[in-house]
Design an enzyme around this catalytic site. Structure first.
Site, PDB file in Angstrom:
ATOM      1  N   ARG A   1      -9.269 -14.292   3.186  1.00 30.10           N
ATOM      2  CA  ARG A   1      -9.690 -15.151   4.299  1.00 30.10           C
ATOM      3  C   ARG A   1     -10.637 -16.268   3.894  1.00 30.10           C
ATOM      4  O   ARG A   1     -10.560 -17.365   4.430  1.00 30.10           O
ATOM      5  CB  ARG A   1     -10.323 -14.286   5.396  1.00 30.10           C
ATOM      6  CG  ARG A   1      -9.290 -13.476   6.163  1.00 30.10           C
ATOM      7  CD  ARG A   1      -9.932 -12.380   6.963  1.00 30.10           C
ATOM      8  NE  ARG A   1     -10.464 -11.303   6.114  1.00 30.10           N
ATOM      9  CZ  ARG A   1     -11.071 -10.228   6.571  1.00 30.10           C
ATOM     10  NH1 ARG A   1     -11.252 -10.091   7.870  1.00 30.10           N
ATOM     11  NH2 ARG A   1     -11.504  -9.284   5.741  1.00 30.10           N
TER      12      ARG A   1
ATOM     13  N   PRO B   1     -11.101  -6.408  -4.520  1.00 29.39           N
ATOM     14  CA  PRO B   1     -11.152  -7.064  -3.209  1.00 29.39           C
ATOM     15  C   PRO B   1     -12.522  -6.830  -2.558  1.00 29.39           C
ATOM     16  O   PRO B   1     -13.270  -5.947  -2.982  1.00 29.39           O
ATOM     17  CB  PRO B   1     -10.073  -6.317  -2.425  1.00 29.39           C
ATOM     18  CG  PRO B   1     -10.081  -4.934  -3.014  1.00 29.39           C
ATOM     19  CD  PRO B   1     -10.571  -5.036  -4.434  1.00 29.39           C
ATOM     20  N   GLY B   2     -12.805  -7.626  -1.526  1.00 27.21           N
ATOM     21  CA  GLY B   2     -14.053  -7.431  -0.781  1.00 27.21           C
ATOM     22  C   GLY B   2     -14.993  -8.613  -0.891  1.00 27.21           C
ATOM     23  O   GLY B   2     -16.118  -8.583  -0.411  1.00 27.21           O
TER      24      GLY B   2
ATOM     25  N   LYS C   1       0.837  -1.213   0.000  1.00 25.54           N
ATOM     26  CA  LYS C   1       0.000   0.000   0.000  1.00 25.54           C
ATOM     27  C   LYS C   1       0.869   1.259   0.000  1.00 25.54           C
ATOM     28  O   LYS C   1       0.747   2.128   0.872  1.00 25.54           O
ATOM     29  CB  LYS C   1      -0.924   0.025   1.216  1.00 25.54           C
ATOM     30  CG  LYS C   1      -2.020  -1.028   1.210  1.00 25.54           C
ATOM     31  CD  LYS C   1      -3.166  -0.653   0.296  1.00 25.54           C
ATOM     32  CE  LYS C   1      -4.224  -1.716   0.134  1.00 25.54           C
ATOM     33  NZ  LYS C   1      -3.914  -3.081   0.484  1.00 25.54           N
TER      34      LYS C   1
HETATM   35  P1  BMP Z   1     -10.107 -10.679   2.490  1.00 24.29           P
HETATM   36  O1  BMP Z   1     -10.672 -11.420   1.271  1.00 24.29           O
HETATM   37  O2  BMP Z   1      -9.552 -11.592   3.510  1.00 24.29           O
HETATM   38  O3  BMP Z   1     -11.069  -9.666   3.031  1.00 24.29           O
HETATM   39  O4  BMP Z   1      -8.807  -9.879   1.995  1.00 24.29           O
HETATM   40  C1  BMP Z   1      -8.889  -8.768   1.169  1.00 24.29           C
HETATM   41  C2  BMP Z   1      -7.516  -8.358   0.707  1.00 24.29           C
HETATM   42  O5  BMP Z   1      -7.658  -7.265  -0.193  1.00 24.29           O
HETATM   43  C3  BMP Z   1      -6.582  -7.892   1.827  1.00 24.29           C
HETATM   44  O6  BMP Z   1      -5.270  -8.306   1.481  1.00 24.29           O
HETATM   45  C4  BMP Z   1      -6.647  -6.368   1.762  1.00 24.29           C
HETATM   46  O7  BMP Z   1      -5.421  -5.751   2.087  1.00 24.29           O
HETATM   47  C5  BMP Z   1      -6.943  -6.129   0.291  1.00 24.29           C
HETATM   48  N1  BMP Z   1      -7.717  -4.910   0.004  1.00 24.29           N
HETATM   49  C6  BMP Z   1      -8.979  -4.726   0.537  1.00 24.29           C
HETATM   50  O8  BMP Z   1      -9.516  -5.571   1.265  1.00 24.29           O
HETATM   51  N2  BMP Z   1      -9.650  -3.575   0.210  1.00 24.29           N
HETATM   52  C7  BMP Z   1      -9.121  -2.600  -0.575  1.00 24.29           C
HETATM   53  O9  BMP Z   1      -9.777  -1.615  -0.829  1.00 24.29           O
HETATM   54  C8  BMP Z   1      -7.841  -2.796  -1.100  1.00 24.29           C
HETATM   55  C9  BMP Z   1      -7.149  -3.956  -0.809  1.00 24.29           C
HETATM   56  O10 BMP Z   1      -5.961  -4.170  -1.321  1.00 24.29           O
END
Ligand code: BMP
Length: 228
Positions: free
Chosen positions: A202, A178-179, A66
């Site tokens: 996760r 992501p999300g 980041k």
């Molecule tokens: P998870 O599926 O466990 O929620 O992980 C999401 C991943 O995406 C994490 O590595 C987080 O740093 C990244 N991420 C996010 O969740 N939201 C953003 O806006 C940008 C990201 O890089």
């Protein structure tokens, strides 16, 4: 072709060897891995190198620290990873060009790496500031021509908005979303809205059965991908 980028972030007291084992198990279902800052902080360079080694034969080995700083500091952060097998680097777009992204992108290009810019984020607070300046962020993307951008799966209308703007301005970048899963968006929803990849952490890596979780999501992805 897989549309899953596996987000590799350590939680709890998991060891780097256990993470490596889980990545190896799901490898045939993923397009790449995204290595987060917590992994570097907890396991140092040797830990990051172990993850890169297990992921090296996937297409995307992404360093996600980041980055949001002046160019020399961002360059100094990435320098130790040159030649390790990592091939993509994430930085924030909101920091702007001169003195930051412009020089950093020149360095990234020289090193044969690819740059991904965070355009909007998946948490609700992204609507406080980032989404209000989305058009300005798209201008940065237009000028810099990164390989990809991060746009949230949790707000598919933002993916659609960005995608429309990119198409109208003939900007060719990959969209990473992501999300998915723990943060609430359903697998396949970001692809359907126009993303190229779903970043998932996760709900695969910490699932009781990572192989089953990855194969189930890959199967769900088959549909929206074939519809595009
Ligand atoms: P998870 O599926 O466990 O929620 O992980 C999401 C991943 O995406 C994490 O590595 C987080 O740093 C990244 N991420 C996010 O969740 N939201 C953003 O806006 C940008 C990201 O890089």
């Amino acid at each position: 072709m897989s549309r899953i980028i596996l987000a590799v972030d350590p939680y709890g007291d998991i060891s780097v060897d256990e993470i490596t084992k889980r990545i190896d198990i799901v490898k045939k279902y993923i397009a790449g891995v995204k290595i987060g800052l917590p992994l570097l902080v907890r396991f140092g360079m040797p830990g990051v190198k172990k993850i890169i080694d297990v992921a090296k034969d996937t297409e995307h080995v992404i360093l996600d620290f980041k980055l949001a700083d002046i160019a020399p500091v961002m360059i100094s952060t990435i320098e130790p990873f040159i030649g390790t097998g990592a091939n993509e680097v994430i930085a924030h777009a909101f920091i702007g060009l001169d003195g930051a992204l412009k020089e950093f992108k020149e360095y990234i290009d020289e090193q044969g790496l690819k740059l991904i810019l965070v355009a909007s984020m998946s948490h609700p607070g992204s609507t406080d500031i980032m989404d209000h300046v989305l058009d300005k962020i798209i201008n940065v993307v237009d000028k810099l021509e990164p390989y990809g951008i991060v746009v949230p799966a949790t707000r598919p209308h933002i993916i659609q908005y960005v995608k429309k703007k990119l198409l109208s301005r003939n900007i060719d970048v990959k969209i990473y979303s992501p999300g998915i899963g723990v943060q609430g968006a359903k697998p396949g929803s970001a692809l359907r809205a126009g993303a190229d990849y779903e970043i998932i952490g996760r709900s695969i890596l910490y699932s009781p059965n990572p192989l089953e979780a990855a194969s189930r999501i890959a199967h769900i992805h088959d549909e929206p991908v074939s519809l595009r």
